[in-house]
Design a protein around this motif. Sequence first.
Motif, PDB file in Angstrom:
ATOM      1  N   GLU A 105       0.841  -1.209   0.000  1.00 58.70           N
ATOM      2  CA  GLU A 105       0.000   0.000   0.000  1.00 58.70           C
ATOM      3  C   GLU A 105       0.876   1.260   0.000  1.00 58.70           C
ATOM      4  O   GLU A 105       0.734   2.130  -0.863  1.00 58.70           O
ATOM      5  CB  GLU A 105      -0.954   0.002   1.198  1.00 58.70           C
ATOM      6  CG  GLU A 105      -2.062  -1.052   1.074  1.00 58.70           C
ATOM      7  CD  GLU A 105      -3.097  -0.973   2.185  1.00 58.70           C
ATOM      8  OE1 GLU A 105      -3.010  -0.079   3.041  1.00 58.70           O
ATOM      9  OE2 GLU A 105      -4.013  -1.818   2.185  1.00 58.70           O
ATOM     10  N   LEU A 106       1.801   1.347   0.948  1.00 61.88           N
ATOM     11  CA  LEU A 106       2.608   2.575   1.027  1.00 61.88           C
ATOM     12  C   LEU A 106       3.636   2.636  -0.100  1.00 61.88           C
ATOM     13  O   LEU A 106       3.954   3.717  -0.600  1.00 61.88           O
ATOM     14  CB  LEU A 106       3.271   2.687   2.400  1.00 61.88           C
ATOM     15  CG  LEU A 106       2.274   2.932   3.539  1.00 61.88           C
ATOM     16  CD1 LEU A 106       2.983   3.028   4.879  1.00 61.88           C
ATOM     17  CD2 LEU A 106       1.469   4.209   3.297  1.00 61.88           C
ATOM     18  N   GLY A 107       4.136   1.481  -0.518  1.00 62.78           N
ATOM     19  CA  GLY A 107       5.073   1.459  -1.653  1.00 62.78           C
ATOM     20  C   GLY A 107       4.409   2.025  -2.903  1.00 62.78           C
ATOM     21  O   GLY A 107       5.009   2.826  -3.633  1.00 62.78           O
ATOM     22  N   THR A 108       3.142   1.658  -3.142  1.00 58.71           N
ATOM     23  CA  THR A 108       2.478   2.169  -4.349  1.00 58.71           C
ATOM     24  C   THR A 108       2.190   3.669  -4.240  1.00 58.71           C
ATOM     25  O   THR A 108       2.228   4.378  -5.235  1.00 58.71           O
ATOM     26  CB  THR A 108       1.173   1.396  -4.683  1.00 58.71           C
ATOM     27  OG1 THR A 108       0.349   1.374  -3.534  1.00 58.71           O
ATOM     28  CG2 THR A 108       1.431  -0.017  -5.130  1.00 58.71           C
ATOM     29  N   VAL A 109       1.918   4.138  -3.037  1.00 60.27           N
ATOM     30  CA  VAL A 109       1.716   5.596  -2.855  1.00 60.27           C
ATOM     31  C   VAL A 109       2.946   6.347  -3.352  1.00 60.27           C
ATOM     32  O   VAL A 109       2.861   7.248  -4.198  1.00 60.27           O
ATOM     33  CB  VAL A 109       1.473   5.948  -1.366  1.00 60.27           C
ATOM     34  CG1 VAL A 109       1.675   7.447  -1.105  1.00 60.27           C
ATOM     35  CG2 VAL A 109       0.085   5.525  -0.930  1.00 60.27           C
ATOM     36  N   TRP A 110       4.111   5.965  -2.834  1.00 62.33           N
ATOM     37  CA  TRP A 110       5.313   6.753  -3.133  1.00 62.33           C
ATOM     38  C   TRP A 110       5.794   6.520  -4.559  1.00 62.33           C
ATOM     39  O   TRP A 110       6.380   7.412  -5.171  1.00 62.33           O
ATOM     40  CB  TRP A 110       6.383   6.516  -2.067  1.00 62.33           C
ATOM     41  CG  TRP A 110       5.893   7.064  -0.754  1.00 62.33           C
ATOM     42  CD1 TRP A 110       5.529   6.370   0.357  1.00 62.33           C
ATOM     43  CD2 TRP A 110       5.598   8.443  -0.470  1.00 62.33           C
ATOM     44  NE1 TRP A 110       5.042   7.219   1.325  1.00 62.33           N
ATOM     45  CE2 TRP A 110       5.070   8.501   0.846  1.00 62.33           C
ATOM     46  CE3 TRP A 110       5.719   9.645  -1.179  1.00 62.33           C
ATOM     47  CZ2 TRP A 110       4.683   9.692   1.449  1.00 62.33           C
ATOM     48  CZ3 TRP A 110       5.332  10.833  -0.574  1.00 62.33           C
ATOM     49  CH2 TRP A 110       4.829  10.845   0.716  1.00 62.33           C
ATOM     50  N   ARG A 111       5.511   5.333  -5.116  1.00 66.56           N
ATOM     51  CA  ARG A 111       5.838   5.124  -6.534  1.00 66.56           C
ATOM     52  C   ARG A 111       5.014   6.074  -7.398  1.00 66.56           C
ATOM     53  O   ARG A 111       5.524   6.716  -8.310  1.00 66.56           O
ATOM     54  CB  ARG A 111       5.554   3.670  -6.956  1.00 66.56           C
ATOM     55  CG  ARG A 111       5.958   3.386  -8.403  1.00 66.56           C
ATOM     56  CD  ARG A 111       5.318   2.156  -8.980  1.00 66.56           C
ATOM     57  NE  ARG A 111       3.878   2.158  -8.971  1.00 66.56           N
ATOM     58  CZ  ARG A 111       3.104   2.919  -9.740  1.00 66.56           C
ATOM     59  NH1 ARG A 111       3.638   3.768 -10.591  1.00 66.56           N
ATOM     60  NH2 ARG A 111       1.799   2.845  -9.652  1.00 66.56           N
ATOM     61  N   ARG A 112       3.718   6.210  -7.082  1.00 64.91           N
ATOM     62  CA  ARG A 112       2.863   7.076  -7.895  1.00 64.91           C
ATOM     63  C   ARG A 112       3.277   8.535  -7.794  1.00 64.91           C
ATOM     64  O   ARG A 112       3.125   9.289  -8.736  1.00 64.91           O
ATOM     65  CB  ARG A 112       1.398   6.903  -7.486  1.00 64.91           C
ATOM     66  CG  ARG A 112       0.823   5.577  -7.957  1.00 64.91           C
ATOM     67  CD  ARG A 112      -0.675   5.564  -7.827  1.00 64.91           C
ATOM     68  NE  ARG A 112      -1.075   5.342  -6.463  1.00 64.91           N
ATOM     69  CZ  ARG A 112      -1.508   4.185  -5.987  1.00 64.91           C
ATOM     70  NH1 ARG A 112      -1.620   3.144  -6.784  1.00 64.91           N
ATOM     71  NH2 ARG A 112      -1.870   4.052  -4.736  1.00 64.91           N
ATOM     72  N   PHE A 113       3.788   8.919  -6.625  1.00 61.76           N
ATOM     73  CA  PHE A 113       4.248  10.310  -6.485  1.00 61.76           C
ATOM     74  C   PHE A 113       5.641  10.514  -7.101  1.00 61.76           C
ATOM     75  O   PHE A 113       6.179  11.603  -7.083  1.00 61.76           O
ATOM     76  CB  PHE A 113       4.253  10.739  -5.016  1.00 61.76           C
ATOM     77  CG  PHE A 113       2.883  11.126  -4.498  1.00 61.76           C
ATOM     78  CD1 PHE A 113       2.020  11.895  -5.267  1.00 61.76           C
ATOM     79  CD2 PHE A 113       2.459  10.726  -3.241  1.00 61.76           C
ATOM     80  CE1 PHE A 113       0.768  12.266  -4.789  1.00 61.76           C
ATOM     81  CE2 PHE A 113       1.217  11.097  -2.750  1.00 61.76           C
ATOM     82  CZ  PHE A 113       0.363  11.866  -3.532  1.00 61.76           C
TER      83      PHE A 113
END
Length: 464
Positions: A187-195
């Motif tokens: 969940e948090l990995g995908t957040v920061w990848r998208r940003f």
Amino acid sequence: MAGSDEFDVLVIGAGPGGYVAAIRAAQKGLKTACVDRRETLGGTCLNVGCIPSKSLLHASEIYEQAVSGAFAAHGLSFGEVGYALDNVHRHKDETVSELTRGIAYLFKKNGVTRIAGEARFVGADRVEVDGDVYRAKNIIIATGAEPMDLPGVAFDHERILDSTSALSIPQTPESLVVIGGGVIGLELGTVWRRFGAEVTVIEASDSLLPQMDADLRKEAAQLFSKQGMRLKLNAKVLSCKRTDKGVSLAVETREGGEETVEASHVLAAIGRRAHTAGLDLDTAGVKADQRGLIFVDEGFRTSQPGVYAIGDVIKGPMLAHRAEDEGIAVADNIAGGDGVVNHEVIPSVVYTRPEIASVGLTQEEAEARGPVRVGKFPFAANSRAKTMSETSGFVKVVCCEQTDRVLGVHIIGELAGSMIAQAAQLMEFGGSSEDIAYACHAHPTHAEALKEAAMAVRSAPIHI
Ligand code: NAI
């Protein structure tokens, strides 16, 4: 009823398990108090877990859709697209604040006494909080869980982050290594990848989300790789240290060798452990295992009469909604009712994009119990998914071959988290694939994919 110096029910912990138990007990007419050491109510879930992460997930999803051309595919155009992380965090913090204040309001409305501070047992029927002793006929332990430490990894919360500090990174990391391909890491990995961060997930086992159904795991790994996440499976982080540029990790590889991985930031999310140390359980005569998990019976009674435990401090998946249901059940039991939770039917959702949701047995678990039939339907053949250009994933229904009873449902797809509720309800009533297949589902909806997967169990779906 208790006298003025004591309570009928005292709940330790105001997370989703504890605050719900407190409200339910008060609704039942019991004089109830709830102790928590945080300034705001709601525990990990509301303050530093489910809720703030969902706010970041949503913002990053919209941003990515705008910059990736996904909106353009629908004929929509924008001027310059960007984000201000301060404002992203502000929205997250405001959402958390509104919701935690909402619980404070509910406590007031229901007459729950709020006690601030850290509780520890000083007897089987009493706890001490910052020097004051409170007695209660019934005490519910709902103190939740805390991140597990990884030997060789010391959190500084600037570069080496846990699930809490990874929610408030002030600037998007250049590169982020996520230790652990579980729920929090993804969940948090995908957040920061998208940003905009380069994200590498290092997972010790041979797949992401090791507890989930094999088909979901396989599809998830493919989709996340396609989205640009680097996955290092069968790789174990041995140590992690700060360098001039960021962080350097020593990683044991699949072949048994060792390699160095560099990144600007690291997030360690390798699981959580019951938060029971410091409660002085022995003083209360409450038995726990070596990991601090408290032993309870099906009514959430511990080894000490009058003391109960729910949520992450007892065995089972560490999920807010399970704790909530247990909170209601335990309060009902204390009030003389018959509260139970069906632990066979607890849905779980990973809020990535697409979402990943499961309820019941995986196909492997079901097969270990006896012959099964499986039906699958891809969102690529679902008209609503098509209109939204979000066709990845599928629905899978696992049934008992003999009785057709649904044993498990596994979904990866845009609305998987909402769709799983229908499957959970069906399973709660012991329903069959036929029950789903012959129930009319509105068209065009994603839910039709569940109907078609159910049709695929015994005959054939219509749309593939
Ligand atoms: P997790 O148990 O989901 O995943 C941890 C992962 O770390 C595992 O896959 C494990 O194999 C791996 N791992 C362990 N040691 C490692 C090492 N040295 N190197 C590399 N990989 C290693 O734990 P997570 O993600 O920390 O979540 C904790 C709890 O919080 C879970 O029980 C989860 O259910 C709950 N949670 C639930 C959410 C949801 O329902 N959406 C959201 C966030 C958390």
